[in-house]
Write a protein that holds these residues in place. Structure first.
Motif, PDB file in Angstrom:
ATOM      1  N   SER A  36      40.414  55.316  45.892  1.00  0.00           N
ATOM      2  CA  SER A  36      39.844  54.879  44.621  1.00  0.00           C
ATOM      3  C   SER A  36      40.324  53.474  44.326  1.00  0.00           C
ATOM      4  CB  SER A  36      40.248  55.822  43.476  1.00  0.00           C
ATOM      5  OG  SER A  36      41.655  55.783  43.276  1.00  0.00           O
ATOM      6  N   ALA A  37      39.505  52.721  43.622  1.00  0.00           N
ATOM      7  CA  ALA A  37      39.858  51.371  43.202  1.00  0.00           C
ATOM      8  C   ALA A  37      39.024  51.045  41.979  1.00  0.00           C
ATOM      9  CB  ALA A  37      39.600  50.356  44.321  1.00  0.00           C
ATOM     10  N   GLY A  38      39.679  50.651  40.908  1.00  0.00           N
ATOM     11  CA  GLY A  38      38.943  50.423  39.669  1.00  0.00           C
ATOM     12  C   GLY A  38      39.493  49.271  38.867  1.00  0.00           C
ATOM     13  N   ALA A  39      38.609  48.701  38.059  1.00  0.00           N
ATOM     14  CA  ALA A  39      38.971  47.639  37.124  1.00  0.00           C
ATOM     15  C   ALA A  39      38.603  48.107  35.723  1.00  0.00           C
ATOM     16  CB  ALA A  39      38.243  46.347  37.475  1.00  0.00           C
ATOM     17  N   ASP A  40      39.510  47.906  34.781  1.00  0.00           N
ATOM     18  CA  ASP A  40      39.306  48.428  33.431  1.00  0.00           C
ATOM     19  C   ASP A  40      38.285  47.635  32.632  1.00  0.00           C
ATOM     20  OD1 ASP A  40      41.165  50.359  33.924  1.00  0.00           O
ATOM     21  OD2 ASP A  40      42.799  49.365  32.857  1.00  0.00           O
ATOM     22  N   ASP A  41      38.054  46.392  33.010  1.00  0.00           N
ATOM     23  CA  ASP A  41      37.271  45.497  32.167  1.00  0.00           C
ATOM     24  C   ASP A  41      35.904  45.212  32.767  1.00  0.00           C
ATOM     25  OD1 ASP A  41      39.608  44.653  30.284  1.00  0.00           O
ATOM     26  OD2 ASP A  41      40.362  44.331  32.312  1.00  0.00           O
ATOM     27  N   ALA A  42      34.869  45.211  31.907  1.00  0.00           N
ATOM     28  CA  ALA A  42      33.518  44.853  32.339  1.00  0.00           C
ATOM     29  C   ALA A  42      33.236  43.376  32.116  1.00  0.00           C
ATOM     30  CB  ALA A  42      32.490  45.694  31.600  1.00  0.00           C
ATOM     31  N   GLN A  43      34.062  42.733  31.298  1.00  0.00           N
ATOM     32  CA  GLN A  43      33.922  41.309  31.033  1.00  0.00           C
ATOM     33  C   GLN A  43      35.297  40.657  31.051  1.00  0.00           C
ATOM     34  OE1 GLN A  43      31.946  41.303  27.160  1.00  0.00           O
ATOM     35  NE2 GLN A  43      29.971  40.845  28.128  1.00  0.00           N
ATOM     36  N   VAL A  44      35.325  39.399  31.437  1.00  0.00           N
ATOM     37  CA  VAL A  44      36.577  38.654  31.447  1.00  0.00           C
ATOM     38  C   VAL A  44      36.248  37.176  31.290  1.00  0.00           C
ATOM     39  CG1 VAL A  44      36.575  38.422  33.975  1.00  0.00           C
ATOM     40  CG2 VAL A  44      38.734  38.256  32.712  1.00  0.00           C
ATOM     41  N   TYR A  45      37.108  36.452  30.607  1.00  0.00           N
ATOM     42  CA  TYR A  45      36.943  35.009  30.515  1.00  0.00           C
ATOM     43  C   TYR A  45      37.517  34.350  31.760  1.00  0.00           C
ATOM     44  CZ  TYR A  45      35.624  35.409  25.595  1.00  0.00           C
ATOM     45  OH  TYR A  45      34.976  35.711  24.426  1.00  0.00           O
ATOM     46  N   ALA A  46      36.866  33.284  32.210  1.00  0.00           N
ATOM     47  CA  ALA A  46      37.432  32.497  33.298  1.00  0.00           C
ATOM     48  C   ALA A  46      38.834  32.057  32.903  1.00  0.00           C
ATOM     49  CB  ALA A  46      36.551  31.288  33.592  1.00  0.00           C
ATOM     50  N   GLY A  47      39.774  32.277  33.792  1.00  0.00           N
ATOM     51  CA  GLY A  47      41.172  32.006  33.481  1.00  0.00           C
ATOM     52  C   GLY A  47      41.901  33.191  32.877  1.00  0.00           C
ATOM     53  N   GLY A  48      41.173  34.306  32.662  1.00  0.00           N
ATOM     54  CA  GLY A  48      41.775  35.492  32.085  1.00  0.00           C
ATOM     55  C   GLY A  48      42.246  36.473  33.152  1.00  0.00           C
ATOM     56  N   ILE A  49      42.526  37.699  32.735  1.00  0.00           N
ATOM     57  CA  ILE A  49      43.017  38.714  33.663  1.00  0.00           C
ATOM     58  C   ILE A  49      42.199  39.992  33.536  1.00  0.00           C
ATOM     59  CG2 ILE A  49      45.379  37.830  33.716  1.00  0.00           C
ATOM     60  CD1 ILE A  49      46.118  40.129  31.781  1.00  0.00           C
ATOM     61  N   VAL A  50      42.169  40.733  34.635  1.00  0.00           N
ATOM     62  CA  VAL A  50      41.543  42.045  34.693  1.00  0.00           C
ATOM     63  C   VAL A  50      42.609  43.043  35.119  1.00  0.00           C
ATOM     64  CG1 VAL A  50      39.761  43.444  35.791  1.00  0.00           C
ATOM     65  CG2 VAL A  50      39.347  41.014  35.366  1.00  0.00           C
ATOM     66  N   ASN A  51      42.644  44.195  34.470  1.00  0.00           N
ATOM     67  CA  ASN A  51      43.583  45.242  34.880  1.00  0.00           C
ATOM     68  C   ASN A  51      42.954  46.064  36.007  1.00  0.00           C
ATOM     69  OD1 ASN A  51      45.790  44.791  33.103  1.00  0.00           O
ATOM     70  ND2 ASN A  51      44.562  45.640  31.428  1.00  0.00           N
ATOM     71  N   THR A  52      43.628  46.123  37.150  1.00  0.00           N
ATOM     72  CA  THR A  52      43.114  46.849  38.299  1.00  0.00           C
ATOM     73  C   THR A  52      44.105  47.932  38.733  1.00  0.00           C
ATOM     74  OG1 THR A  52      44.094  45.274  39.865  1.00  0.00           O
ATOM     75  CG2 THR A  52      41.839  44.830  39.130  1.00  0.00           C
ATOM     76  N   GLY A  53      43.587  48.921  39.419  1.00  0.00           N
ATOM     77  CA  GLY A  53      44.424  49.986  39.970  1.00  0.00           C
ATOM     78  C   GLY A  53      43.754  50.603  41.173  1.00  0.00           C
ATOM     79  N   ALA A  54      44.546  51.179  42.089  1.00  0.00           N
ATOM     80  CA  ALA A  54      43.978  51.726  43.317  1.00  0.00           C
ATOM     81  C   ALA A  54      44.878  52.822  43.873  1.00  0.00           C
ATOM     82  CB  ALA A  54      43.791  50.626  44.363  1.00  0.00           C
ATOM     83  N   THR A  94      47.541  46.701  37.063  1.00  0.00           N
ATOM     84  CA  THR A  94      48.120  45.425  37.452  1.00  0.00           C
ATOM     85  C   THR A  94      47.263  44.296  36.903  1.00  0.00           C
ATOM     86  OG1 THR A  94      48.950  46.410  39.508  1.00  0.00           O
ATOM     87  CG2 THR A  94      48.863  44.005  39.402  1.00  0.00           C
ATOM     88  N   SER A  95      47.871  43.295  36.322  1.00  0.00           N
ATOM     89  CA  SER A  95      47.143  42.138  35.797  1.00  0.00           C
ATOM     90  C   SER A  95      46.650  41.286  36.967  1.00  0.00           C
ATOM     91  CB  SER A  95      48.040  41.309  34.877  1.00  0.00           C
ATOM     92  OG  SER A  95      48.423  42.059  33.740  1.00  0.00           O
ATOM     93  N   THR A  96      45.344  41.218  37.112  1.00  0.00           N
ATOM     94  CA  THR A  96      44.725  40.496  38.219  1.00  0.00           C
ATOM     95  C   THR A  96      44.021  39.263  37.677  1.00  0.00           C
ATOM     96  OG1 THR A  96      44.411  42.583  39.398  1.00  0.00           O
ATOM     97  CG2 THR A  96      43.078  40.706  40.125  1.00  0.00           C
TER      98      THR A  96
END
Length: 255
Positions: free
Chosen positions: A139-157, A208-210
């Protein structure tokens, strides 16, 4: 001995290998290429594979909705001795088997009687390998459907070694892609170290902050991950190292 129970009245689509309900209809099972099967309306699936005398092979079932028993069958129809090892769940099965001669053999999957059924909810994946590891991205997932350039996405796997030998250390890399087919030529966002994994051992990457680089143009993308992207771990299968990308929209910073 009880027969498998058939469930009717629910949709169930035959797997792409049907009809394969007897040895004469067996489809080729290739080392390193898992196959998805089910028991929609038949109580066994037959696969044919090639083996070399004296070499040890491994078979497993994963991603199981149904509970399948595996048996190695000779050309004469006799069940051949194989060693069963435990899976990660009660419904997963693992076998190792040493070929007594070179040539064609069969693998038969059938519902575990009387616990399994024929019909909906009987999907399973059959793997065929040798005595090497097989890292799979379960499994591999990202919590966010939108992100600002320069921002972070929370991911997990979740990564598991479903092969038949320990795997050395490698890494898990997250990528940003223009399509859902994630490859190691896409833009890398973050790499996470994956330590050595014993057989059936699991690595978890918790939230994890990606980072998404500031220079990523606004638009619609896909985010996904690959384990062992540089193939530094010698595996018998690579097709299960990648999870399909998930849609994500990159927004421009305002002001």
């Amino acid at each position: 001995m009880s027969a498998p129970v058939a469930i009717t009245g629910l949709d169930c689509t035959n797997d792409s290998f049907e009809a394969d309900n007897q040895a004469s209809a067996a489809k080729l099972l290739t080392l390193g290429l898992p196959q998805r099967h089910n028991f929609c309306n038949a109580s066994s699936d037959w696969m044919r594979f090639e083996a070399v005398a004296g070499k040890t092979y491994g078979f497993n079932t994963t991603q199981t909705d149904g509970w399948a028993n595996l048996h190695v069958i000779g050309a004469d129809g006799a069940i051949l001795p194989a060693t069963a090892t435990g899976g990660s769940t009660l419904t997963e099965q693992r076998l190792t088997w040493t070929a007594p001669a070179s040539g064609s053999f069969y693998l038969r999957a059938s519902p575990a009687v009387p616990m399994s059924t024929v019909g909906p909810g009987t999907d399973f994946v059959v793997g065929f390998g040798d005595m090497r590891p097989d890292l799979t991205l379960r499994s591999a997932g990202a919590d966010d459907a939108q992100v600002y350039a320069g921002g972070i996405v929370n991911t997990g796997a979740e990564v598991r070694n479903i092969g038949f030998a320990p795997a050395g250390p490698t890494r898990l890399t997250w990528y940003l892609s223009n399509d859902a087919d994630i490859t190691n030529t896409d833009r890398a966002l973050l790499s996470v170290d994956v330590g050595a994994l014993d057989v059936m051992q699991t690595f978890y990457q918790f939230a994890t902050s990606t980072p998404v680089p500031l220079d990523v143009p606004t638009g619609n993308y896909f985010i996904g991950a690959i384990v062992n992207p540089d193939a530094n771990v010698d595996e018998y299968a690579r097709v299960n190292n990648t999870a399909p990308g998930r849609p994500i929209q990159v927004l421009a910073l305002s002001g």
